[in-house]
Motif scaffolding. Structure first.
Motif, PDB file in Angstrom:
ATOM      1  N   LEU A   6     -35.656 -28.291   5.415  1.00  9.43           N
ATOM      2  CA  LEU A   6     -35.617 -28.607   2.949  1.00  9.43           C
ATOM      3  C   LEU A   6     -35.655 -27.323   2.534  1.00  9.43           C
ATOM      4  N   ASP A   7     -35.553 -27.616   1.080  1.00 10.37           N
ATOM      5  CA  ASP A   7     -35.177 -26.607  -0.233  1.00 10.37           C
ATOM      6  C   ASP A   7     -37.140 -27.540  -0.282  1.00 10.37           C
ATOM      7  N   GLY A   8     -36.760 -29.194  -0.970  1.00  9.17           N
ATOM      8  CA  GLY A   8     -37.719 -29.570  -1.296  1.00  9.17           C
ATOM      9  C   GLY A   8     -37.285 -31.204  -0.474  1.00  9.17           C
ATOM     10  N   SER A   9     -38.357 -32.312  -1.290  1.00  8.65           N
ATOM     11  CA  SER A   9     -38.354 -32.981  -0.746  1.00  8.65           C
ATOM     12  C   SER A   9     -39.118 -33.909  -2.141  1.00  8.65           C
ATOM     13  N   TYR A  10     -38.835 -35.481  -1.703  1.00  7.48           N
ATOM     14  CA  TYR A  10     -39.562 -35.868  -3.274  1.00  7.48           C
ATOM     15  C   TYR A  10     -39.847 -36.954  -2.223  1.00  7.48           C
ATOM     16  N   HIS A  11     -40.971 -38.401  -2.322  1.00  5.31           N
ATOM     17  CA  HIS A  11     -40.952 -39.434  -2.263  1.00  5.31           C
ATOM     18  C   HIS A  11     -41.380 -40.964  -3.080  1.00  5.31           C
ATOM     19  N   ASP A  12     -42.061 -41.957  -2.859  1.00  6.18           N
ATOM     20  CA  ASP A  12     -42.309 -43.110  -3.261  1.00  6.18           C
ATOM     21  C   ASP A  12     -43.547 -42.878  -4.440  1.00  6.18           C
ATOM     22  N   VAL A  13     -44.140 -42.959  -5.727  1.00  3.82           N
ATOM     23  CA  VAL A  13     -45.108 -43.404  -5.938  1.00  3.82           C
ATOM     24  C   VAL A  13     -45.986 -44.356  -7.230  1.00  3.82           C
ATOM     25  N   TYR A  54     -42.341 -34.574  -6.103  1.00  4.66           N
ATOM     26  CA  TYR A  54     -41.517 -33.491  -5.650  1.00  4.66           C
ATOM     27  C   TYR A  54     -42.737 -31.889  -4.695  1.00  4.66           C
ATOM     28  N   MET A  55     -41.423 -31.532  -4.140  1.00  8.54           N
ATOM     29  CA  MET A  55     -42.302 -30.884  -3.243  1.00  8.54           C
ATOM     30  C   MET A  55     -41.259 -29.484  -2.868  1.00  8.54           C
ATOM     31  N   PHE A  56     -41.381 -28.459  -3.319  1.00 11.17           N
ATOM     32  CA  PHE A  56     -40.051 -27.084  -3.439  1.00 11.17           C
ATOM     33  C   PHE A  56     -40.538 -26.111  -2.585  1.00 11.17           C
ATOM     34  N   ARG A  57     -39.798 -25.839  -2.343  1.00  9.66           N
ATOM     35  CA  ARG A  57     -40.321 -23.554  -1.922  1.00  9.66           C
ATOM     36  C   ARG A  57     -39.724 -23.157  -2.826  1.00  9.66           C
ATOM     37  N   ARG A  58     -40.693 -22.447  -3.088  1.00  9.70           N
ATOM     38  CA  ARG A  58     -40.978 -21.939  -4.241  1.00  9.70           C
ATOM     39  C   ARG A  58     -40.034 -21.250  -4.557  1.00  9.70           C
ATOM     40  N   ILE A  83     -30.751 -29.736  -7.979  1.00  4.52           N
ATOM     41  CA  ILE A  83     -29.398 -30.938  -7.015  1.00  4.52           C
ATOM     42  C   ILE A  83     -28.797 -30.001  -7.352  1.00  4.52           C
ATOM     43  N   GLU A  84     -27.997 -29.881  -8.964  1.00  2.56           N
ATOM     44  CA  GLU A  84     -26.882 -28.130  -8.942  1.00  2.56           C
ATOM     45  C   GLU A  84     -26.921 -27.532  -8.319  1.00  2.56           C
ATOM     46  N   ASN A  85     -28.555 -26.680  -8.694  1.00  4.90           N
ATOM     47  CA  ASN A  85     -27.920 -25.614  -8.048  1.00  4.90           C
ATOM     48  C   ASN A  85     -27.904 -25.361  -6.086  1.00  4.90           C
ATOM     49  N   GLY A  86     -28.105 -26.323  -5.490  1.00  3.07           N
ATOM     50  CA  GLY A  86     -27.656 -26.779  -4.177  1.00  3.07           C
ATOM     51  C   GLY A  86     -28.764 -26.839  -3.611  1.00  3.07           C
ATOM     52  N   MET A  87     -29.935 -27.343  -3.872  1.00  3.42           N
ATOM     53  CA  MET A  87     -30.537 -27.342  -2.476  1.00  3.42           C
ATOM     54  C   MET A  87     -30.822 -28.296  -1.632  1.00  3.42           C
ATOM     55  N   LYS A  88     -31.117 -28.183  -1.086  1.00  7.52           N
ATOM     56  CA  LYS A  88     -30.722 -28.990   0.254  1.00  7.52           C
ATOM     57  C   LYS A  88     -31.857 -30.002   0.030  1.00  7.52           C
ATOM     58  N   LEU A  89     -31.982 -30.951  -0.256  1.00  5.85           N
ATOM     59  CA  LEU A  89     -33.542 -32.227  -0.689  1.00  5.85           C
ATOM     60  C   LEU A  89     -33.029 -33.747   0.235  1.00  5.85           C
ATOM     61  N   CYS A  90     -34.478 -34.340   0.202  1.00  5.84           N
ATOM     62  CA  CYS A  90     -34.355 -35.143   1.530  1.00  5.84           C
ATOM     63  C   CYS A  90     -35.986 -36.131   0.774  1.00  5.84           C
TER      64      CYS A  90
END
Length: 190
Positions: A6-13, A54-58, A83-90
């Motif tokens: 993945l390029d990035g992820s997100y989780h609950d808060v 969030y957590m992203f690849r730098r 998202i618009e940059n096409g990052m692979k997120l989950c």
């Protein structure tokens, strides 16, 4: 993230007040389609946005224009750009960060919040072509609901009532459904 490339992820808060008491647990499990269009739709509908989750690849994060210069909603803009940059997120279930709600001035209160939310609504409106009529109605519902809560938190009770009426009369079904979801989240524990 590494296992799924993945390029990035997100989780609950989880939100706590200044006394360490949990005031809300918000599940961000809205997304079922992780294509660019699916993520975009989920983000416009629900805002998969609180920054601390969030957590992203730098290198991927640096390929976006970042938060942007907006009065509020910077986290929404950042996720939109990713998202618009096409990052692979989950989405990764669970809450790994506690956010604290402090007293005093915040960009999420007052006229700044109202201006920012109206700006974000105008931005979301540009994506209405990918939404169904029902989904557009839901975006409008959430917009007025957020304005009502923001006005109430800022002690602008007249505006809060006006926006609550627009929320309730515009979408009575969504009002009931989201009220139940909100109050369930208040009592969910980490």
């Amino acid at each position: 993230m590494m296992d799924k490339e993945l390029d990035g992820s997100y989780h609950d808060v989880i939100w706590h007040d200044s006394n360490e008491k949990q005031v809300e647990y918000r599940s961000m499990d809205y997304t079922t389609d992780y294509t660019t269009k699916g993520l975009l739709k989920a983000h416009i509908l629900h805002s998969i946005a609180p920054t601390a989750i969030y957590m992203f690849r730098r290198d991927k994060l640096l390929s976006t224009e970042g938060f942007g210069e907006v009065p509020s909603g910077q986290d929404f803009i950042l996720m939109l750009r990713c998202i618009e940059n096409g990052m692979k997120l989950c989405y990764m279930g669970g809450a790994w960060v506690i956010q604290y709600l402090h007293k005093g001035h915040r960009i999420s209160l007052g006229e700044n919040k109202v201006r920012g939310e109206n700006m974000l609504y105008d931005l979301k409106h540009k994506y209405f072509s990918i939404l169904t009529k029902k989904e557009r109605r839901y975006v409008r519902f959430r917009h007025y609901a957020v304005l009502s809560f923001a006005s109430m938190r800022s002690r602008h009770f007249g505006a809060a009532v006006k926006y609550a009426a627009l929320t309730g009369f515009g979408s009575p079904g969504y009002s009931v459904k989201e009220a139940i979801r909100y109050f369930r989240s208040k009592f969910r524990r980490e």
